[in-house]
Design an enzyme around this catalytic site. Structure first.
Site, PDB file in Angstrom:
ATOM      1  N   GLU A  62      16.755 100.254  56.341  1.00  0.00           N
ATOM      2  CA  GLU A  62      15.862 100.942  55.406  1.00  0.00           C
ATOM      3  C   GLU A  62      15.065 102.079  56.045  1.00  0.00           C
ATOM      4  O   GLU A  62      14.387 102.847  55.348  1.00  0.00           O
ATOM      5  CB  GLU A  62      14.894  99.923  54.794  1.00  0.00           C
ATOM      6  CG  GLU A  62      15.493  99.020  53.734  1.00  0.00           C
ATOM      7  CD  GLU A  62      16.331  97.905  54.314  1.00  0.00           C
ATOM      8  OE1 GLU A  62      16.150  97.543  55.505  1.00  0.00           O
ATOM      9  OE2 GLU A  62      17.202  97.397  53.592  1.00  0.00           O
TER      10      GLU A  62
ATOM     11  N   GLY B  57      26.579  87.648  65.583  1.00  0.00           N
ATOM     12  CA  GLY B  57      27.950  87.156  65.703  1.00  0.00           C
ATOM     13  C   GLY B  57      28.959  87.890  64.837  1.00  0.00           C
ATOM     14  O   GLY B  57      30.133  87.531  64.798  1.00  0.00           O
ATOM     15  N   THR B  58      28.523  88.940  64.134  1.00  0.00           N
ATOM     16  CA  THR B  58      29.436  89.672  63.233  1.00  0.00           C
ATOM     17  C   THR B  58      29.324  91.171  63.510  1.00  0.00           C
ATOM     18  O   THR B  58      28.422  91.612  64.233  1.00  0.00           O
ATOM     19  CB  THR B  58      29.044  89.428  61.752  1.00  0.00           C
ATOM     20  OG1 THR B  58      27.834  90.139  61.464  1.00  0.00           O
ATOM     21  CG2 THR B  58      28.887  87.933  61.490  1.00  0.00           C
TER      22      THR B  58
ATOM     23  N   HIS C  34      28.110  93.311  61.787  1.00  0.00           N
ATOM     24  CA  HIS C  34      26.981  93.913  61.055  1.00  0.00           C
ATOM     25  C   HIS C  34      26.132  94.794  61.970  1.00  0.00           C
ATOM     26  O   HIS C  34      25.634  95.843  61.566  1.00  0.00           O
ATOM     27  CB  HIS C  34      26.128  92.808  60.436  1.00  0.00           C
ATOM     28  CG  HIS C  34      25.230  93.290  59.354  1.00  0.00           C
ATOM     29  ND1 HIS C  34      23.910  92.929  59.251  1.00  0.00           N
ATOM     30  CD2 HIS C  34      25.462  94.129  58.317  1.00  0.00           C
ATOM     31  CE1 HIS C  34      23.370  93.523  58.206  1.00  0.00           C
ATOM     32  NE2 HIS C  34      24.295  94.242  57.606  1.00  0.00           N
TER      33      HIS C  34
HETATM   34  N1  LIG Z   1      20.101  92.124  61.799  1.00  0.00           N
HETATM   35  C1  LIG Z   1      19.107  93.085  61.818  1.00  0.00           C
HETATM   36  C2  LIG Z   1      18.716  93.749  60.670  1.00  0.00           C
HETATM   37  N2  LIG Z   1      19.307  93.463  59.484  1.00  0.00           N
HETATM   38  C3  LIG Z   1      18.666  93.769  58.212  1.00  0.00           C
HETATM   39  C4  LIG Z   1      18.958  95.184  57.739  1.00  0.00           C
HETATM   40  O1  LIG Z   1      18.265  96.149  58.514  1.00  0.00           O
HETATM   41  C5  LIG Z   1      18.517  95.347  56.281  1.00  0.00           C
HETATM   42  O2  LIG Z   1      17.131  95.141  56.210  1.00  0.00           O
HETATM   43  C6  LIG Z   1      19.240  94.366  55.373  1.00  0.00           C
HETATM   44  O3  LIG Z   1      20.635  94.534  55.548  1.00  0.00           O
HETATM   45  C7  LIG Z   1      18.863  94.560  53.894  1.00  0.00           C
HETATM   46  O4  LIG Z   1      19.212  95.866  53.480  1.00  0.00           O
HETATM   47  N3  LIG Z   1      17.748  94.705  60.716  1.00  0.00           N
HETATM   48  C8  LIG Z   1      17.140  95.019  61.910  1.00  0.00           C
HETATM   49  O5  LIG Z   1      16.251  95.887  61.949  1.00  0.00           O
HETATM   50  N4  LIG Z   1      17.521  94.382  63.062  1.00  0.00           N
HETATM   51  C9  LIG Z   1      18.487  93.417  63.053  1.00  0.00           C
HETATM   52  O6  LIG Z   1      18.816  92.844  64.129  1.00  0.00           O
HETATM   53  C1  LIG Z   2      22.139  93.472  63.547  1.00  0.00           C
HETATM   54  C2  LIG Z   2      22.496  92.375  62.638  1.00  0.00           C
HETATM   55  O1  LIG Z   2      22.707  92.542  61.466  1.00  0.00           O
HETATM   56  C3  LIG Z   2      22.704  91.042  63.261  1.00  0.00           C
HETATM   57  O2  LIG Z   2      21.574  90.676  63.996  1.00  0.00           O
HETATM   58  C4  LIG Z   2      22.958  89.995  62.206  1.00  0.00           C
HETATM   59  O3  LIG Z   2      23.436  88.868  62.883  1.00  0.00           O
HETATM   60  P1  LIG Z   2      24.892  88.310  62.490  1.00  0.00           P
HETATM   61  O4  LIG Z   2      25.893  89.387  62.875  1.00  0.00           O
HETATM   62  O5  LIG Z   2      25.068  87.042  63.331  1.00  0.00           O
HETATM   63  O6  LIG Z   2      24.888  88.038  60.999  1.00  0.00           O
END
Ligand SMILES: Nc1c(NC[C@H](O)[C@H](O)[C@H](O)CO)[nH]c(=O)[nH]c1=O
Ligand SMILES: CC(=O)[C@@H](O)COP(=O)(O)O
Length: 173
Positions: free
Chosen positions: A61, A88-89, A91
């Site tokens: 965001e 673990g993904t 993402h």
């Molecule tokens: N996994 C992390 C996230 N994930 C959340 C996303 O940033 C976002 O808020 C969500 O996908 C809803 O749109 N964010 C971080 O800042 N750090 C992480 O490790």
């Molecule tokens: C950066 C991320 O989104 C991550 O920390 C989320 O963890 P996961 O990949 O295990 O769902």
């Protein structure tokens, strides 16, 4: 032979408006980044009244909040803070990659420094190291970069009149 002109930002002309935009995810780490950024700004003379702090859920965001802050507050610089920690993904790749790419695009499009204090790390330990322990505080460092860029860009002057050229070539000003 003429001396080669050299310019760099100074820390004795940092007056201006600074907006810190914070991705709250991993707040136990990010809170320390915010402390470091505010510490750097205040200790170099930025008035509290000229510092705004905006909070969003996570790094994903950050760009939208930064864009809105650029249009509504029109600060001299933005400091973007967050902690993206690999899980673990895949993402992590998307959140970190898209956040950084968008922030870089915004700073060029809006001709405004956006200092990058968004940690992108492989572990919580790496995050903690960079939030005020043995690898410094990336929030403090980002604030320092923001102040330096504000000073340097002031020395260089605005780029009025160049935007059209960039637009004509589909680039950024
Ligand atoms: N996994 C992390 C996230 N994930 C959340 C996303 O940033 C976002 O808020 C969500 O996908 C809803 O749109 N964010 C971080 O800042 N750090 C992480 O490790
Ligand atoms: C950066 C991320 O989104 C991550 O920390 C989320 O963890 P996961 O990949 O295990 O769902």
């Amino acid at each position: 032979m003429q001396p080669i002109a050299q310019l760099e930002g100074r820390f004795n002309e940092i007056d201006g408006r600074y907006v810190i935009v914070v991705g709250r995810f991993n707040h136990h780490v990010v809170d320390s980044l915010v402390e470091g950024a505010v510490d750097a700004l205040v200790r170099h003379g930025v008035d509290d009244a000229n510092i705004d702090i905006l909070h969003v859920p996570g790094a994903w965001e950050l760009p939208l909040a930064v864009k809105r802050a650029l249009t509504r507050i029109q600060p001299d610089a933005i400091i973007a803070l967050g902690a993206v920690i690999r899980g673990g993904t895949p993402h992590f790749e998307h959140v970190a990659g898209q956040c950084n790419a968008a922030l870089n695009r915004l700073q060029l499009d809006f001709d405004t420094p956006i200092a990058n204090g968004v940690l992108t790390v492989n572990s919580i330990e790496q995050a903690i190291e960079r939030a005020g322990t043995k690898a410094g505080n990336k929030g403090f460092e980002a604030a320092m970069a923001a102040m330096e860029m504000v000073s340097l860009l002031r020395q260089l002057g605005g780029n009025e009149g160049f935007e059209d050229d960039a637009a004509d070539h589909g680039g950024v000003a």
